[in-house]
Enzyme design. Structure first.
Site, PDB file in Angstrom:
ATOM      1  CG  ASP A   1      -1.815   1.173   1.332  1.00 37.56           C
ATOM      2  OD1 ASP A   1      -2.647   1.327   0.416  1.00 37.56           O
ATOM      3  OD2 ASP A   1      -1.716   1.953   2.290  1.00 37.56           O
TER       4      ASP A   1
ATOM      5  CD  GLU B   1      -2.374   2.510  -3.474  1.00 34.93           C
ATOM      6  OE1 GLU B   1      -3.145   3.441  -3.754  1.00 34.93           O
ATOM      7  OE2 GLU B   1      -1.814   2.413  -2.374  1.00 34.93           O
TER       8      GLU B   1
END
Length: 635
Positions: free
Chosen positions: A315, A368
């Site tokens: 993330d 990401e």
């Protein structure tokens, strides 16, 4: 009250690796470990607190009294406190009470390496060992092929707390419930993988799990660690891979968490310009500190080793890469070369990926990452970050903006769709329609589509059909696969009642079939990250808003010709150039009756003509449905 018995699981080699930032299995040493010492059963505890004056284990076994069980500090300046406490059993709750050498500050902390945590809002750690008899040997043996970059890779992104709830009391489904219901649903939908939004323990539900306090513990909201292993096992037994969201970018300031652990900035960077995240009001890891690097890489390895995860989706990579991320001028300090890159974070990510792939060559790491930072998914040996894949955020934004436009205006924005092909092969891209696209007033994906009800659903079918035939792997957030009409709400179940309506069943059936097509047709996955796998036939017909392209596999006979009509006007005798002579058949049509389409514009037998068109020697007339896609294949 029994005393703490001196004991250590650390060899000198372990300590040297830890201090050098090269110990990647710290979970075998740190934390609480049930064991028998000199014939006595109990628990060994070890914690890193280099600035501590004293460290006590407090828990339900000593009435939470400080000083009853003081750990011993090692003599090697490693900052490790450890010891064996007799009669402490599985299920005992505990924390570390730390008195700091820094101003005598006292902190009370959960165990950073705890394998289980109390159910929030309680914050203690739990002595635990998740014994489990795995039954996924068949999957583990073949998963290298299933996780390969030339394999179909279609991901269903799930938030366990809101995918489905018990209707009678709006309660969570347990890991055991999910092992039945989620697994059977994903299998029915033909997805190859499930991605779980963070399952590591977190205190605050509205963070969706992205602010972790228990890095080594599956959240107790849905059950105990063995039950989470059961969920993973059941997915594997049904040939479904599991991707875990992993958050090494930041952590919350909660009193029991990692922040200010031993009265000093231990896990976080001491300089606020590098150690505090203004957007998320959270703390940023000190990537340049060896022991912190070992903690994080050990954590990545832990989920792959102990929980058989098939991939980690990392993330907020962009927030780690750049020192000026979300900061104004004067709020950040350039690196030693005057640049804005966080060199420590870059080195950490490279090392993490090297450790993951050298230990588990049959898994993937997925970044990401929302910027144009180069070579995110390229090997570290040539200067890349070493990820297996990267989310294609630019494609996602451009595509959703295009599809939100009324079809009459689309001819002026053809470039929004064709632009992605100018950079599509610079990285190994995954195409994501994730949870971030259906919250905070952005509407659901269906809610962004223009037109009346028929057009909205036809647009959505076309969007997904275009996505599944565009190069790259795929990701869809829960609810998108049946046309959820409202924005995602983490506090309630998806609107499963919508499946009482044909239009929503149509979308769900389409996704099942697109997943099937993606798996079956080699041209859609064998070269999904290579420019050799894609060729334009025509991207210039902006007036009619039509795109025609070829997807290619390793064998030319597997090639597919794709035609997309981005308007509600059917193209009934639309001539397209063809790569060669021959007969073609229709293998997919987004306008079929079973998808709630018109069913009026199907291509039966198509025979090429020796007529030059679009700079090709052969061509044919085809039908492209209104707001529809057709896929054709040579017989």
């Amino acid at each position: 009250m029994a005393e703490v018995v001196p004991h250590s699981l650390f060899s000198e080699f372990d300590v040297n690796l830890f201090k050098g930032g090269k110990h990647y299995r710290l979970y075998e040493k740190f934390g609480s470990h049930l064991m028998t010492l000199n014939g006595v059963e109990g628990t060994y505890f070890a914690v890193w607190a280099p600035s501590a004056k004293t460290v006590s284990v407090i828990g339900d076994f000593n009435f939470w009294i400080e000083g009853e069980h003081k750990l011993n500090v090692r003599w090697d300046e490693s900052g490790i406190w450890e010891g064996f406490i007799p009669d402490v059993k599985k299920g005992s709750t505990y924390k570390y009470k730390i008195q700091s050498s820094h101003n005598d500050i006292k902190t009370e902390k959960a165990d950073p390496y705890a394998r289980r945590c109390e159910h929030p809002p309680k914050t203690a750690s739990v002595v635990w060992e998740a014994d489990y008899d795995w039954k996924d040997a068949k999957w583990m043996k073949k998963r290298k092929k299933n996780n390969a970059l030339d394999a179909p890779y279609s991901v269903y992104e799930v938030h366990l707390g809101s995918w489905k709830r018990k209707i009678e009391d709006n309660k969570f489904l347990s890991y055991v419930d999910l092992a039945e219901e989620l697994v059977s649903y994903v299998k029915e939908m033909n997805f190859t993988h499930v991605e779980l939004m963070p399952v590591m323990e977190f205190p605050y539900d509205p963070s969706w799990g992205y602010q972790l306090t228990g890095y080594f513990a599956p959240t107790s909201r849905f059950g105990v660690p063995e039950e989470f292993k059961l969920l993973v096992d059941k997915l594997h037994q049904n040939d479904i891979g599991i991707i875990l969201d992993w958050v090494p970018s930041h952590f919350p300031e909660d009193a029991h968490g990692l922040g200010f652990f031993d009265g000093t900035c231990l896990y976080e960077h001491p300089d606020k310009r590098k150690g505090y995240h203004p957007d998320w009001k959270s703390l940023i890891f000190n990537y340049g500190r060896n022991e912190v690097k070992s903690f994080l890489i050990s954590n990545a390895i832990f989920w792959l080793d102990q929980y058989h995860a098939d991939a980690l989706r990392v993330d907020a990579v962009a927030s780690m890469l750049f020192l000026d991320y979300s900061r104004d001028e004067g709020e950040w300090e350039p690196n030693q070369f005057g640049g804005r890159e966080n060199l420590d974070a870059i080195a950490f990510m490279q090392e993490m990926n090297e450790a993951v792939y050298s230990n588990f060559p049959d898994v993937q790491t997925i970044a990401e990452e929302s910027t144009s930072f180069p070579m995110v998914s390229r090997p570290t040996a040539i200067g890349g970050l070493g990820f297996g894949m990267k989310w294609m955020m630019g494609w996602m934004h451009d595509t959703l903006q295009y599809f939100a436009k009324e079809p009459i205006y689309r001819k002026h924005h053809q470039n929004d769709l064709t632009f992605s092909m100018t950079y599509a092969f610079t990285e190994n891209f995954m195409l994501p329609f994730s949870h971030d696209e259906v919250v905070y007033g952005k509407h659901s994906i269906l809610g962004r589509m223009p037109g009346d009800e028929w057009q909205k659903f036809a647009n959505l079918r076309l969007l997904y059909s275009y996505m599944f035939t565009h190069p790259g792997t795929k990701l869809l957030f829960q609810g998108c696969e049946f046309g959820q009409s409202e924005e995602w709400n983490f506090e309630q179940s998806l609107d499963w009642h919508l499946l009482e309506h044909k239009v929503h069943i149509g979308i769900q059936t389409l996704i099942k079939d697109l997943n099937k097509l993606y798996k079956k047709e080699a041209a859609l996955h064998e070269k999904q990250f290579s420019a050799d796998g894609f060729e334009w036939i025509d991207y210039n017909d902006a007036e009619n808003s039509v795109l025609v392209y070829i997807r290619k596999g390793n064998k030319p006979e597997n090639d597919l010709v794709i035609a997309c009509n981005m308007t509600p006007i059917p193209r009934e005798s639309y001539r397209i150039g063809l790569p060669k002579a021959g007969n073609l058949k229709e293998v997919f049509n987004s306008d079929l009756k079973k998808y709630n389409g018109t069913d009026d514009f199907k291509n039966k037998a198509i025979k090429s003509e020796k007529k030059e068109w679009q700079f090709r020697n052969h061509s044919a007339e085809i039908m492209i449905p209104p707001l529809g896609m057709v896929a054709l294949k040579y017989k």
